[in-house]
Design a protein around this motif. Structure first.
Motif, short mmCIF file in Angstrom:
data_model
loop_
_atom_site.label_atom_id
_atom_site.label_comp_id
_atom_site.label_asym_id
_atom_site.label_seq_id
_atom_site.Cartn_x
_atom_site.Cartn_y
_atom_site.Cartn_z
N UNK A 55 -14.29 19.37 -24.46
CA UNK A 55 -14.21 18.04 -25.06
C UNK A 55 -12.90 17.79 -25.80
N UNK A 56 -11.88 18.60 -25.54
CA UNK A 56 -10.59 18.46 -26.22
C UNK A 56 -9.95 17.10 -25.95
N UNK A 57 -9.96 16.67 -24.70
CA UNK A 57 -9.32 15.39 -24.34
C UNK A 57 -10.04 14.22 -25.00
N UNK A 58 -11.36 14.24 -24.98
CA UNK A 58 -12.13 13.17 -25.63
C UNK A 58 -11.79 13.09 -27.11
N UNK A 59 -11.85 14.24 -27.79
CA UNK A 59 -11.56 14.26 -29.23
C UNK A 59 -10.13 13.80 -29.49
N UNK A 62 -9.78 10.07 -29.28
CA UNK A 62 -10.42 9.43 -30.44
C UNK A 62 -9.52 9.56 -31.68
N UNK A 63 -9.00 10.77 -31.91
CA UNK A 63 -8.11 10.98 -33.05
C UNK A 63 -6.84 10.16 -32.89
N UNK A 64 -6.31 10.10 -31.67
CA UNK A 64 -5.08 9.34 -31.42
C UNK A 64 -5.23 7.86 -31.77
N UNK A 65 -6.37 7.28 -31.38
CA UNK A 65 -6.62 5.87 -31.70
C UNK A 65 -6.76 5.66 -33.21
N UNK A 66 -7.48 6.54 -33.86
CA UNK A 66 -7.73 6.38 -35.29
C UNK A 66 -6.47 6.63 -36.12
N UNK A 182 -19.06 19.58 -30.21
CA UNK A 182 -19.52 18.57 -29.25
C UNK A 182 -20.83 19.07 -28.67
N UNK A 183 -21.88 18.32 -28.86
CA UNK A 183 -23.19 18.72 -28.36
C UNK A 183 -23.37 18.13 -26.97
#
Length: 185
Positions: A55-59, A62-66, A182-183
């Protein structure tokens, strides 16, 4: 060859150890909460490490947008994909250029074997997040592939051997500042 279980439990402190080192870190499950913590630290280079498929890319997105940060995925810097090895096929010049070109902007670099890639490019992360993939079954068990290379995949594949060797040498679990869990559904 039987692998030795790297986990031990320190009965005095009540903390879990990996290869004798403390692996208790702040754990996050919400990208927004983790982003607020990273912003508080004013990090310019954020590393996101973990096993393939964790889940590295997903996280990172998300961090990039925030954080209004650029996201650099190591996989996008592969010169030759599916070549049987990872690090020798990364364009480290492009990695260095991407991080230094936007020196005023926060950079999030994500990928397997992250610390080795950053070291080879002469880059040091200000913050390291390790993404752990947890099973959705009872107790949210942490997949052991983070230590041993693969979740039921062929352990003799060169890439999986490279990732296992990376984890043992660089110990991203021990070096991480934060864990993101990530669950799996």
């Amino acid at each position: 060859m039987e692998e030795i279980d790297p986990f031990t439990f320190d009965e005095v402190t009540g903390r879990r150890l990996w290869r004798g080192q403390d692996v208790e870190r702040p754990v996050y499950t919400d990208p927004q909460v983790l982003a607020a913590e990273i912003a508080r630290r004013e990090a310019k280079i954020i590393g996101v490490d973990g096993h393939d498929g964790s889940g590295k890319s997903f996280l990172s997105r998300q961090l990039g947008m925030t954080l209004d940060a650029q996201v650099i995925e190591l996989d996008s810097l592969l010169i030759k994909k599916n070549a049987g090895s990872y690090l020798p096929n990364l364009d480290l010049g492009k990695l260095t250029e991407a991080v230094t070109r936007e020196s005023q902007m926060t950079s999030i670099v994500e990928g397997v074997c992250l610390l080795a890639a950053l070291e080879s490019a002469g880059i040091k992360a200000d913050v390291l997040v390790y993404v752990r993939s947890l099973s959705a079954n009872f107790g949210h068990l942490w997949h052991e592939e983070d230590f041993h290379g693969s979740r039921g995949k062929d352990l003799d594949l060169p890439l999986h051997s490279e990732i296992r060797a990376y984890n043992w040498k660089y110990q991203p679990l021990v070096r991480a500042d934060y864990f993101f869990d990530r669950i799996e559904q």
